[in-house]
Design a protein around this motif. Sequence first.
Motif, mmCIF file in Angstrom:
data_model
loop_
_atom_site.group_PDB
_atom_site.id
_atom_site.type_symbol
_atom_site.label_atom_id
_atom_site.label_comp_id
_atom_site.label_asym_id
_atom_site.label_seq_id
_atom_site.Cartn_x
_atom_site.Cartn_y
_atom_site.Cartn_z
ATOM 1 N N UNK A 178 34.862 34.280 37.305
ATOM 2 C CA UNK A 178 35.872 33.319 37.978
ATOM 3 C C UNK A 178 36.857 33.175 37.358
ATOM 4 N N UNK A 179 36.026 31.838 35.743
ATOM 5 C CA UNK A 179 36.624 31.390 34.537
ATOM 6 C C UNK A 179 37.795 32.742 33.630
ATOM 7 N N UNK A 180 36.531 33.925 34.001
ATOM 8 C CA UNK A 180 37.552 34.716 32.777
ATOM 9 C C UNK A 180 38.416 35.145 33.992
ATOM 10 N N UNK A 200 40.845 46.030 35.687
ATOM 11 C CA UNK A 200 40.149 45.484 34.771
ATOM 12 C C UNK A 200 38.651 45.064 34.289
ATOM 13 N N UNK A 201 38.533 46.492 34.764
ATOM 14 C CA UNK A 201 37.663 47.445 33.987
ATOM 15 C C UNK A 201 36.229 48.146 34.965
ATOM 16 N N UNK A 202 36.374 47.848 35.431
ATOM 17 C CA UNK A 202 35.070 48.188 37.057
ATOM 18 C C UNK A 202 34.467 49.977 36.191
ATOM 19 N N UNK A 203 33.522 50.101 36.276
ATOM 20 C CA UNK A 203 33.087 51.291 35.978
ATOM 21 C C UNK A 203 33.138 52.690 37.140
ATOM 22 N N UNK A 204 33.018 51.850 38.480
ATOM 23 C CA UNK A 204 33.658 52.896 39.473
ATOM 24 C C UNK A 204 33.481 51.723 40.595
ATOM 25 N N UNK A 264 23.116 43.252 47.886
ATOM 26 C CA UNK A 264 22.536 42.728 47.069
ATOM 27 C C UNK A 264 22.872 42.263 45.622
ATOM 28 N N UNK A 265 24.000 41.940 45.905
ATOM 29 C CA UNK A 265 24.242 41.796 44.442
ATOM 30 C C UNK A 265 25.505 40.594 44.494
ATOM 31 N N UNK A 266 25.855 40.026 44.093
ATOM 32 C CA UNK A 266 27.130 38.649 44.336
ATOM 33 C C UNK A 266 28.277 39.158 45.167
ATOM 34 N N UNK A 267 29.075 37.947 46.034
ATOM 35 C CA UNK A 267 29.895 38.592 47.028
ATOM 36 C C UNK A 267 30.899 37.521 46.675
ATOM 37 N N UNK A 268 32.351 37.966 46.406
ATOM 38 C CA UNK A 268 32.836 36.994 45.996
ATOM 39 C C UNK A 268 34.010 37.445 47.653
ATOM 40 N N UNK A 289 44.043 38.949 41.913
ATOM 41 C CA UNK A 289 42.037 38.262 40.446
ATOM 42 C C UNK A 289 41.083 38.397 42.052
ATOM 43 N N UNK A 290 41.258 38.249 42.770
ATOM 44 C CA UNK A 290 39.788 38.782 43.711
ATOM 45 C C UNK A 290 39.430 40.042 43.140
ATOM 46 N N UNK A 291 40.417 41.301 42.766
ATOM 47 C CA UNK A 291 39.700 42.219 42.250
ATOM 48 C C UNK A 291 38.962 42.065 41.055
ATOM 49 N N UNK A 292 39.976 41.037 40.284
ATOM 50 C CA UNK A 292 39.487 41.304 38.736
ATOM 51 C C UNK A 292 38.276 40.567 38.465
ATOM 52 N N UNK A 293 38.260 39.052 39.556
ATOM 53 C CA UNK A 293 36.923 38.591 39.372
ATOM 54 C C UNK A 293 35.463 39.484 39.957
ATOM 55 N N UNK A 294 36.118 40.596 41.007
ATOM 56 C CA UNK A 294 34.926 41.636 41.343
ATOM 57 C C UNK A 294 34.319 42.500 40.173
ATOM 58 N N UNK A 295 35.450 42.635 39.666
ATOM 59 C CA UNK A 295 35.498 43.430 38.855
ATOM 60 C C UNK A 295 34.732 43.380 37.619
ATOM 61 N N UNK A 296 34.955 41.617 36.911
ATOM 62 C CA UNK A 296 33.857 40.992 35.731
ATOM 63 C C UNK A 296 32.331 41.009 36.227
#
Length: 500
Positions: free
Chosen positions: A459-461, A272-276, A341-345, A441-448
Amino acid sequence: MKIATAQMMGKIDRYCIDILGIPGIVLMENAALKVMKNIPEDTMKFVIVCSSGNNGGDGLAVARHLLNREKYVEVFFLGSEENMSGDAVVNLNIIRNMGVKIIKINNNEDLKILKESIVKCENTIDAIFGTGLSREVKGIYSLAITIMNDNSKFILSIDVPSGFECNSGKVMGNCIRSNKTVTFELYKKGFLSYDAEAITGEIVIENIGIPKGVVDKFQEYEYVMDIDFIKRLIKKRNKCSHKGDYGRTLILAGSLGFTGAAYISTQAAVRSGAGLVTLGCDSSIQNILSGKLVEAMTASTNDEKILDSLIIKSDCIAIGPGLGNNMGTLNLLEKVLLNSKCPIVIDSDGLNVLQGNLEILETKKYQIVLTPHMGEMARISGFSIDEINENKIEIAKEFAKKHNVVLLLKGFNTIITDGKTVQINPTGSSAMASGGMGDCLTGIIASFISQGYDIMTAACAGAYVHGYAGDKLSKKMFCVNANHILEALPSIIKEIQYLE
């Protein structure tokens, strides 16, 4: 689409009539015209069953328009004319002046006539009760509804099926089973209930001339997401950008026997497009997953120095899939909450270890997304699954507000809320009912989130894209598995971006 309760619709109607000066009869006429829009021209014979309220008035206005089109119409009436609203009386008198006989349903003989009329007609129009129903349907009303259900070839309900409680979706003793429901202005909250579709049939939302500003004035920040909303959320990529612009995602997942959860969540972030993307897992399974993951890196969570470095450098951390409901997972979650130091899912076993330990959420330094299914929500909230099913929006909203998180409550009509705004995801189906879907779904949200989306948007997207992929694949597949979603993700996201 905005969601409305019966009380909200009542306030909107009263404001339009009392403050703006829009005559109620105008709104009733507009409603009738929009119902007509949903009736096929080649349908010739109709039975319309009305009562004394405004919903009955809508039905009487529809009868007039059908007669003007030279259709065969039989009108039945339940209740007392003395209790009719003024606007409904106007339409009743017009029908009578046109020479239409209105059959009042008072006894078993009248019910027999109703049955005979329905049998010979093509379409039954239900205009008995509207959104204001708050009591059990009994007596002659219930008997009429049963006859309509048992003998109609096709039932169209005006606003809501009669006997349907607008806010909860409960059946109030007895209820029309519609093939199609034409509702007005806003999606009714009760339509979100688990088995509502079997009652409402196809739902069509029609505008009847209520100004947008009035709707906004009384809205409760509750919505059903649609494709246009998601299309606006998903960012188009700059042709000059590189992997560093799309963030570092850390997935903490997997244990012996549960390597699939780690693979799926990590691969979902990649696709879903995360860089690394880096998977942090126990050293006992690292070699297994390193052999499966081509684009993602792996690291051992047993190496504290490496783990600390990954936590600090990440743009989003997802934790939980396949970790196991144990003290090791709880300790890892506490470490992430204290040092990230970042958001967490938080998903799966990351949620399970929160049971009885919700106070650790207070240690967070950054925003959190929780993604429980019903069972996990019951464990961490203390409510039973039945209680949650009956009050999903209210319980989810209150939990998110209390703990200052974004909560994504998975299931039919997934709920996403930050405690103020509620978004309902309509995509996804039972074709996706298989292991690994939540990990995906968890991986997609984290990637976004890693790509720079705020956590509510991600979360919505994420929920919409995940379900949309499943819906599209299920058109040709009996069941859709997580690997099918992973394969389709890049093309699905691109398709949504460029849909006309």
